[in-house]
Design a protein around this motif. Sequence first.
Motif, mmCIF file in Angstrom:
data_model
loop_
_atom_site.group_PDB
_atom_site.id
_atom_site.type_symbol
_atom_site.label_atom_id
_atom_site.label_comp_id
_atom_site.label_asym_id
_atom_site.label_seq_id
_atom_site.Cartn_x
_atom_site.Cartn_y
_atom_site.Cartn_z
ATOM 1 N N GLU A 116 11.236 16.853 8.560
ATOM 2 C CA GLU A 116 10.603 15.909 7.661
ATOM 3 C C GLU A 116 11.330 14.571 7.721
ATOM 4 O OE1 GLU A 116 10.804 17.818 3.870
ATOM 5 O OE2 GLU A 116 12.818 17.057 3.427
ATOM 6 N N VAL A 117 10.582 13.510 7.404
ATOM 7 C CA VAL A 117 11.113 12.152 7.372
ATOM 8 C C VAL A 117 10.813 11.581 6.000
ATOM 9 C CG1 VAL A 117 10.910 9.822 8.312
ATOM 10 C CG2 VAL A 117 10.848 11.787 9.853
ATOM 11 N N ALA A 118 11.837 11.071 5.332
ATOM 12 C CA ALA A 118 11.657 10.505 3.993
ATOM 13 C C ALA A 118 11.012 9.129 4.092
ATOM 14 C CB ALA A 118 12.992 10.419 3.276
ATOM 15 N N LEU A 119 10.044 8.859 3.236
ATOM 16 C CA LEU A 119 9.457 7.531 3.129
ATOM 17 C C LEU A 119 10.379 6.643 2.305
ATOM 18 C CD1 LEU A 119 5.669 8.320 2.524
ATOM 19 C CD2 LEU A 119 6.887 7.968 4.666
ATOM 20 N N PRO A 120 10.218 5.311 2.389
ATOM 21 C CA PRO A 120 11.085 4.414 1.605
ATOM 22 C C PRO A 120 10.988 4.695 0.111
ATOM 23 C CG PRO A 120 9.839 3.190 3.256
ATOM 24 C CD PRO A 120 9.279 4.578 3.257
ATOM 25 N N GLU A 121 11.999 4.271 -0.608
ATOM 26 C CA GLU A 121 12.002 4.458 -2.062
ATOM 27 C C GLU A 121 10.930 3.582 -2.716
ATOM 28 O OE1 GLU A 121 15.748 3.895 -3.875
ATOM 29 O OE2 GLU A 121 16.777 5.444 -2.699
ATOM 30 N N VAL A 122 10.366 4.085 -3.811
ATOM 31 C CA VAL A 122 9.334 3.353 -4.545
ATOM 32 C C VAL A 122 10.002 2.266 -5.393
ATOM 33 C CG1 VAL A 122 7.432 3.526 -6.192
ATOM 34 C CG2 VAL A 122 7.898 5.416 -4.609
ATOM 35 N N GLN A 123 9.486 1.010 -5.266
ATOM 36 C CA GLN A 123 10.019 -0.122 -6.024
ATOM 37 C C GLN A 123 9.215 -0.327 -7.315
ATOM 38 O OE1 GLN A 123 12.796 -1.694 -4.848
ATOM 39 N NE2 GLN A 123 12.709 -0.166 -3.185
ATOM 40 N N ASP A 124 9.922 -0.752 -8.406
ATOM 41 C CA ASP A 124 9.260 -0.951 -9.701
ATOM 42 C C ASP A 124 8.281 -2.121 -9.660
ATOM 43 O OD1 ASP A 124 10.611 1.147 -10.854
ATOM 44 O OD2 ASP A 124 12.254 -0.095 -11.590
ATOM 45 N N GLU A 125 8.655 -3.189 -8.991
ATOM 46 C CA GLU A 125 7.811 -4.379 -8.977
ATOM 47 C C GLU A 125 7.775 -4.970 -7.581
ATOM 48 O OE1 GLU A 125 11.092 -7.755 -10.284
ATOM 49 O OE2 GLU A 125 9.764 -6.931 -11.815
ATOM 50 N N GLY A 126 6.715 -5.742 -7.312
ATOM 51 C CA GLY A 126 6.610 -6.359 -6.006
ATOM 52 C C GLY A 126 5.171 -6.650 -5.631
ATOM 53 N N TYR A 127 4.994 -6.985 -4.347
ATOM 54 C CA TYR A 127 3.682 -7.347 -3.815
ATOM 55 C C TYR A 127 3.364 -6.443 -2.624
ATOM 56 C CZ TYR A 127 4.433 -11.729 -6.385
ATOM 57 O OH TYR A 127 4.678 -12.668 -7.360
ATOM 58 N N VAL A 128 2.081 -6.210 -2.413
ATOM 59 C CA VAL A 128 1.594 -5.509 -1.226
ATOM 60 C C VAL A 128 0.654 -6.451 -0.486
ATOM 61 C CG1 VAL A 128 0.088 -3.660 -0.411
ATOM 62 C CG2 VAL A 128 1.858 -3.164 -2.098
ATOM 63 N N MET A 129 0.844 -6.546 0.835
ATOM 64 C CA MET A 129 0.011 -7.425 1.658
ATOM 65 C C MET A 129 -0.673 -6.583 2.738
ATOM 66 S SD MET A 129 1.081 -10.977 3.555
ATOM 67 C CE MET A 129 2.524 -10.249 4.341
ATOM 68 N N LEU A 130 -2.006 -6.507 2.675
ATOM 69 C CA LEU A 130 -2.800 -5.770 3.657
ATOM 70 C C LEU A 130 -3.645 -6.751 4.453
ATOM 71 C CD1 LEU A 130 -4.038 -2.760 1.464
ATOM 72 C CD2 LEU A 130 -1.950 -2.948 2.820
ATOM 73 N N LEU A 131 -3.876 -6.416 5.729
ATOM 74 C CA LEU A 131 -4.529 -7.355 6.630
ATOM 75 C C LEU A 131 -5.728 -6.706 7.294
ATOM 76 C CD1 LEU A 131 -3.114 -10.168 7.174
ATOM 77 C CD2 LEU A 131 -2.859 -9.369 9.496
ATOM 78 N N ASN A 132 -6.794 -7.484 7.462
ATOM 79 C CA ASN A 132 -7.939 -7.081 8.277
ATOM 80 C C ASN A 132 -8.086 -8.113 9.388
ATOM 81 O OD1 ASN A 132 -10.454 -6.600 9.412
ATOM 82 N ND2 ASN A 132 -11.380 -5.955 7.485
ATOM 83 N N ASN A 133 -7.780 -7.685 10.614
ATOM 84 C CA ASN A 133 -7.728 -8.610 11.750
ATOM 85 C C ASN A 133 -8.791 -8.295 12.799
ATOM 86 O OD1 ASN A 133 -6.768 -10.651 13.434
ATOM 87 N ND2 ASN A 133 -5.248 -9.320 14.405
ATOM 88 N N ILE A 134 -9.801 -7.519 12.447
ATOM 89 C CA ILE A 134 -10.745 -7.075 13.476
ATOM 90 C C ILE A 134 -11.864 -8.082 13.725
ATOM 91 C CG2 ILE A 134 -10.259 -4.658 13.005
ATOM 92 C CD1 ILE A 134 -12.883 -4.482 11.512
#
Length: 724
Positions: free
Chosen positions: A187-205
Amino acid sequence: MIHTNKEVVSPKDHLFFKAYVLTGPEQLRVSASDVLKIELLDENGTLINSQYHKIANGSTQGSMMVPKRTKSGKHYIRAYTRWMLNYGPENFATKEIAVLDKRNTASNSVSNLPDIQVFPEGGNMINGLENRFVLNFKNLKDNQIRVVDSEGNSVARVKNYAYGLGTFLLTPKNEEKYFLKFGEDREVALPEVQDEGYVMLLNNIGSENIVVKISATNNIKNQKVYLRGRVNGISLFESNIEFKDASTLEIDIPKRNLPNGLVQLQLEDEFDNVWAKRPLHVDNKQLHLEVVKSSSTNGNRLTIKVTDDNGLPVQTELSMALSKDRGKGNRSLYFDTPRSQRFVNDLLVLTGRSPKEYPLNKVTELPDEIKYTFQKGLEFYGKAYDLNAVPVTNTEIQVVISGEGEALVHEVTTNDKGLFKLSGLQIDGEADMIFRRAAEDQQDKYVKVIPYQYETPPLKITNSKGDGKLNSKQFIPQSKLADFKDGKSMDRLITLEGVSLVGEKFKSSKTPSVYNIQPTRVVYQDPKKPKFLSELFMNIPGVSVSGGRDYPGLSILSGSRTSFGTTGNSTLDQPGPLWIIDGFVVGNSLFLDPEWGLTHIDIDRIEFLIRSPEASLWGSRASNGVILVYTRNGSDTTFLNPKEAQLTFQGYHDSLSFDAYQQQLMGKKSKIESTILYWNPTLETDENGEVVIELPIDAQNQVLHVDAKAITPDGKNGSLKKIL
């Protein structure tokens, strides 16, 4: 850019390629250089094989054999012109190739171990915000990967794509831990969950706009943030982000305002703190390639059609490979539209990998210093010697180059170091070079030349973060191109960082010193213009010479004290030095005694041991020093082989054709098992944008992988990967 017929190759097998040279901000398919160098390197940057190819209309093609003793593992095929050296090796066209030696089972087993990496699209996992994660994995089956929480519950579904890529969506919860689980117990651990912040998703198609979706946690959505785009540290645009009452917003970025290649997007606050970032790959000049399989009178045929973004036909040149499907392929994993190509390229850059068909490192600025010129033909650099290993300086040399059915004659002049160069050579395949000069004596006509060549630039792999990973260390050059200046014309010579001496060492014709002692001083006789003994001794500092030219008297001076004594009517307090001829002790003397039967013509060299611990070997007789005389051993008058004045020059590589390669495999019953059924680097579409090929017999009833590439003279490019 490099397009190869395959990405896994065996020792003694041939790798076929098509290389394109793209120039300027518009990436036009044109080259001011006429020579392209192709190299095969291992993962440490060690050169395995190299070739030169002639560039025509901005492209070239050929084949390279993988040497027999090449070890299994990751390798790279690399292409560059000399002008590209100004921009650094991180900007060369470099493609990863796997060498697989079936005999090396240990190496193969290591390469088959499962491996997996995970990349949050914006860089972090933020509590309560949906984010996309991209997986980079190899040697894993589709159904092996699961996303689980700390209690082992599945929380997301992984979708797999080509090139060892996968994605999944996850809205993480605070204080929860998440894992990728694969195999039985890995198994591989995912990064720790942060309390606050931003998420940036992209659609480049899309072909015209990039859609950026930005989400923020409630406690920070009202602070000032900016979306900024940069290339090589240069700012392209900045957009002020205002959420107001929303937690998510979308921004359209027109592609026409962005340069081709890699762009870094960053979400920054007013204090320049980076909250989210991700790389973006832009290609505004993409072609659409499609392929259709149909029946013909001879069996089956393929029709390839090339169109632009507006659906108009494009007349261009194609390179295409067909290979067998071994049952492991999944038709859904291949992308044959511009939208799907853009999608997979976006996944590649998110994992730090370069899109296989497009380089990330599009240079936008000139280098600070131009060190390398355009290359209009092949070049030869050498240092000239006579057959006694003496440099031939400031001398005109005739160079006869003989190849297949033709001979060329060049005249060059060496400089005061014996160096010279030939440039603008147009030689295909191997050619013999013979060097000679005008002289009365036959042996003096021969000239032996040691060739020089450029050093191998270090291997640098540029990832999507713009970091150039240095994979090799190179030696310091022993000579520079400016050393080859002939004094008559600079000929646009510039100092090169990379020239190294190659060639065999000269065999010594000298008699070794007695007992391998290290003399205090040594003087050599010139066999062509021998000097009298008095002249030889006068070249030694601290030696006083008197008397006859061939039998002088010697005094070795140390301050005001005479160590050896004097000649003439002087009173001698001490006996002379000990004389040893070819290892035989002949006695102490102030003179080289005529009775010893030596003349200056017989002398090869004279060595001195003055106040040296080495002299104690001969006891008290050596208290006033030792003079060791070595006579000529005759090796400099032995038979002279004219072939020493000849070498083989590697011109433009005479590559094996794919048809000849196929016949070679069948004729020799080679152990190489090739999956490639067809390769053609010079297919041309007609005015309708189409080209038709008849499938070879061994491809008629096969499930085929199609791998095609096209680049037009104005820089439009497109790729096709599909299973039929």
